[in-house]
Design an enzyme around this catalytic site. Structure first.
Site, short mmCIF file in Angstrom:
data_model
loop_
_atom_site.label_atom_id
_atom_site.label_comp_id
_atom_site.label_asym_id
_atom_site.label_seq_id
_atom_site.Cartn_x
_atom_site.Cartn_y
_atom_site.Cartn_z
N TYR A 112 5.94 -6.96 6.62
CA TYR A 112 6.71 -6.91 8.04
C TYR A 112 8.31 -6.66 7.57
O TYR A 112 8.76 -5.77 8.29
CB TYR A 112 6.61 -7.93 8.79
CG TYR A 112 5.20 -8.44 9.50
CD1 TYR A 112 4.75 -7.56 10.30
CD2 TYR A 112 4.32 -9.43 9.01
CE1 TYR A 112 3.61 -7.51 10.87
CE2 TYR A 112 3.38 -9.40 9.42
CZ TYR A 112 2.78 -8.53 10.34
OH TYR A 112 1.61 -8.75 11.13
N GLU B 222 -4.80 3.32 -5.41
CA GLU B 222 -3.85 4.08 -4.57
C GLU B 222 -2.55 4.41 -5.09
O GLU B 222 -1.82 5.28 -4.56
CB GLU B 222 -3.78 3.54 -3.11
CG GLU B 222 -2.81 2.16 -3.14
CD GLU B 222 -3.73 1.01 -3.46
OE1 GLU B 222 -4.76 0.77 -4.08
OE2 GLU B 222 -3.23 -0.27 -2.85
N HIS C 81 -5.56 -1.31 -8.09
CA HIS C 81 -5.11 -0.55 -7.05
C HIS C 81 -4.83 0.89 -7.28
O HIS C 81 -4.30 1.40 -7.82
CB HIS C 81 -3.71 -0.96 -6.45
CG HIS C 81 -3.53 -2.28 -5.83
ND1 HIS C 81 -3.59 -2.33 -4.56
CD2 HIS C 81 -3.31 -3.68 -6.52
CE1 HIS C 81 -3.38 -3.79 -4.47
NE2 HIS C 81 -3.24 -4.50 -5.21
N GLU D 108 -8.17 -19.21 -3.03
CA GLU D 108 -6.88 -18.81 -2.54
C GLU D 108 -6.99 -19.36 -0.96
O GLU D 108 -6.13 -19.60 -0.35
CB GLU D 108 -6.66 -17.37 -2.46
CG GLU D 108 -5.39 -16.90 -1.70
CD GLU D 108 -5.10 -15.60 -1.79
OE1 GLU D 108 -5.77 -14.82 -2.38
OE2 GLU D 108 -3.91 -15.16 -1.36
N CYS E 89 -8.66 -4.58 -4.42
CA CYS E 89 -8.17 -5.96 -4.61
C CYS E 89 -8.61 -7.04 -3.95
O CYS E 89 -9.88 -7.28 -4.07
CB CYS E 89 -6.57 -5.59 -4.40
SG CYS E 89 -5.81 -6.89 -5.76
N GLU F 171 18.47 7.88 -5.04
CA GLU F 171 18.53 7.69 -3.54
C GLU F 171 19.00 6.47 -3.53
O GLU F 171 18.74 5.24 -4.00
CB GLU F 171 17.08 7.58 -2.75
CG GLU F 171 17.25 7.47 -1.55
CD GLU F 171 15.66 6.93 -1.06
OE1 GLU F 171 14.62 7.36 -1.61
OE2 GLU F 171 15.59 6.75 0.28
N1 GLN Z 1 -4.48 -12.37 -2.51
C1 GLN Z 1 -5.20 -11.91 -3.53
C2 GLN Z 1 -5.03 -12.47 -5.11
O1 GLN Z 1 -3.54 -12.85 -5.09
C3 GLN Z 1 -5.39 -10.17 -3.54
C4 GLN Z 1 -4.23 -9.61 -3.80
C5 GLN Z 1 -4.08 -8.22 -3.65
O2 GLN Z 1 -4.99 -7.62 -2.69
N2 GLN Z 1 -3.13 -7.56 -3.93
O3 GLN Z 1 -5.55 -12.25 -6.16
#
Ligand code: GLN
Length: 543
Positions: A53, A512, A510, A407, A383, A141
């Site tokens: 956010y 991406e 990731h 978690e 992830c 930048e």
């Molecule tokens: N919360 C999860 C972890 O810490 C996934 C983290 C994420 O998606 N970047 O493993």
């Protein structure tokens, strides 16, 4: 080395990062070696601990640095691979100065903003220059808006720096806004004049002005800005709202020959503006796609444009590869908890569950993964998305009731996702996750291995704390889950897939962060292709 410093004026969110990245694209197409960096005046050491956010996406580099999302633009718009040296915050600057003070490196002196803090900022530019001797031009930048108290030390450091390396080696570019006043029917130049006046007060005379405008920049305004801001009329460049995609930005800035102006200013050759065929054909594919497909992204920060930035960009890259417009539906995971996946998600060609932290919305995401698995809708988990897919499979395909990640539920009977031993004692929140590029082994005969064209080893970027629990590996595999990749060092599960499905794949890393406009990431490419097939099958046999 030559230096370009990009500042912003009037308001934030002007697309300063995109302007800087676009200049990078244009200069690279001229055959110059470009490196980009960002200075962020906030006090956090890095954005890793900030909420989306506050900050949008946290972009992760190969070396594990958690950085500003503009670095994502830089890596997508230029070929440079960036490191933690390429994102400097006030937090890092003050941290370095105070450490030096405690070590006694300034012994006998009063430690002051000028010169000690400004020296620290300049030393970072010198360091990056020294570390990259082959680079022709470093584009930096500066985050924030000129006039903010926060940015003053950075601007003062740049002023000093430009004198030290020779003003002829430095190009200051200031990005401003020309607000359009509907009632008057014209774009106004006063805020730009005042913002440049602020910059000149600090001792910086911009060389080029990039004027963000909804409409166009007429000759009158160009002259007016040039005269009041003390720049050549040709150096007042329009940066129009692009109609379709941010990848039009370099093409738009080239209309006013910005690359030419820059190379003239700092003496980087006098060749004519080069063709950008590869870039133009990529943009054309986005603007005029042959096919269409609809993908639901099920997340927690869904109303925020920037929270899943690199994911949206990767879908665009993969779409262009398949001549497909990817229509993205943003789905709030919590809504699925209340109303069910079929009602909230409805008819789509693919479901993507991105990364995330904390338990809000996780049950909704689990329902989305179940819906995708059972209804044979292409699914891609990233992830947290992989952890979600694992939990869903454990609960509903393997009969492990109450399976969860520790978690979200510390006392789950089946912790299929949990912390590794080395994470258990970690108390600091900043930069303590599994971060950055890791090598993984791909198993042949899997969908993942096909997508990576048979590669046996891959390198992907990570940002997470929790892992697939290897104690459950066998049970899940017996129920049909395929593990297609594990990390080379620790054997941690990296990719899972479900074979008897059009596309059900999830990765702990990731992807991406490594997708580029003309080089979509293979997993995104495979997912979009599967979604396209799903869309075509729907057309062939509507329900
Ligand atoms: N919360 C999860 C972890 O810490 C996934 C983290 C994420 O998606 N970047 O493993």
């Amino acid at each position: 080395m030559k230096y370009i410093f990009v500042t912003g004026g009037v308001v934030s969110s002007l697309g300063k990062g995109l302007a800087a990245a676009s200049i990078g694209t244009l200069l690279e197409h001229r055959g110059l070696r470009v490196l980009m960096q960002k200075f962020d005046p906030y006090l956090n050491v890095d954005p890793g601990t900030m909420s989306p956010y506050q900050h949008g996406e946290v972009y992760v580099l190969d070396d594990g640095a958690e950085t500003d999302l503009d670095l994502g633009h830089y890596e997508r718009f230029t070929s440079g691979i960036l490191s933690r040296m390429n994102n400097l915050t006030s937090g890092q600057v003050f941290d370095a100065v105070i450490r030096k003070e405690r070590k006694g490196e300034y012994l006998g002196k009063t430690v002051q903003f000028i010169p000690h803090v400004t020296d620290e900022i300049k030393s970072r530019i010198h360091q990056v220059s020294e570390d990259n001797p082959l680079v022709d031009v470093l584009i930096t930048e500066i985050g924030g808006t000129v006039g903010d108290m926060e940015g003053l030390l950075f601007l003062e450091a740049l002023r000093q720096f430009s004198l030290e390396v020779g003003r002829e080696n430095v190009c200051f570019i200031h990005v401003t806004l020309l607000p359009y006043i509907k009632a008057a029917g014209e774009a106004k130049t006063k805020p730009t004049q005042q913002s440049v006046a602020k910059l000149r007060e600090i001792g910086i005379q911009p060389d080029i002005l990039i004027c963000r405008t909804e409409t166009d920049l007429d000759e009158d305004n160009r002259r007016k800005i040039a005269m009041f801001c003390n720049v050549d009329r040709r150096n007042v460049v329009a940066f129009r709202d692009v109609a379709h995609t941010i990848y039009e930005c370099p093409l738009d800035l080239r209309r006013d020959k910005i690359d030419r102006l820059v190379v003239d200013r700092i003496g980087l050759g006098d060749s004519p503006s080069p063709a950008l065929e590869d870039w133009e054909s990529f943009v054309q594919k986005i603007i005029h796609p042959k096919h269409r497909t609809t993908i639901a992204v099920v997340g927690k920060y869904i109303e925020l444009q920037d929270a899943y930035k690199s994911i949206y960009e990767s879908l665009i890259h993969a779409g262009a590869r398949h001549d497909t417009k990817v229509n993205i539906i943003r789905v709030e995971a919590e809504a699925i908890e209340d109303h069910g996946a079929d009602t909230v998600i409805g008819v789509v060609d693919g479901i993507l569950v991105p990364g995330g932290f904390g338990d809000r919305g996780t049950e909704g995401k689990i329902l989305a993964a179940k819906y995708a698995r059972e209804e044979k809708i292409p699914f891609f988990g990233i992830c947290l998305g992989m952890q979600i897919a694992t939990i869903e499979f454990a609960r509903n395909a393997c009969g492990l009731e109450g399976a969860n990640s520790t978690e979200f539920d510390k006392s789950t009977p089946h912790p299929v996702i949990c912390l590794q031993e080395e994470q258990k004692g970690v108390a600091d929140m900043g930069a303590t996750m599994r971060l950055g590029s890791c090598e993984s082994i791909l198993f042949s005969g899997t969908r993942a291995s096909d997508l990576y064209e048979g590669a046996s080893r891959i390198h992907e970027r990570h940002r997470h704390r929790y892992e697939f629990n290897s104690d459950y590996q066998e049970r899940l595999q017996e129920a049909g889950l395929v593990i297609s990749s594990v990390s080379a060092k620790e054997g941690l599960v990296e990719i899972i897939e479900i074979p008897d499905h059009p596309f059900f794949l999830a990765a702990q890393f990731h992807p991406e962060f490594q997708s580029k406009p003309n080089k979509p990431h293979p997993l995104f490419s495979g997912f979009v292709e599967a979604a396209l097939h799903h869309a075509e099958a729907e057309v062939a046999s509507p329900a």
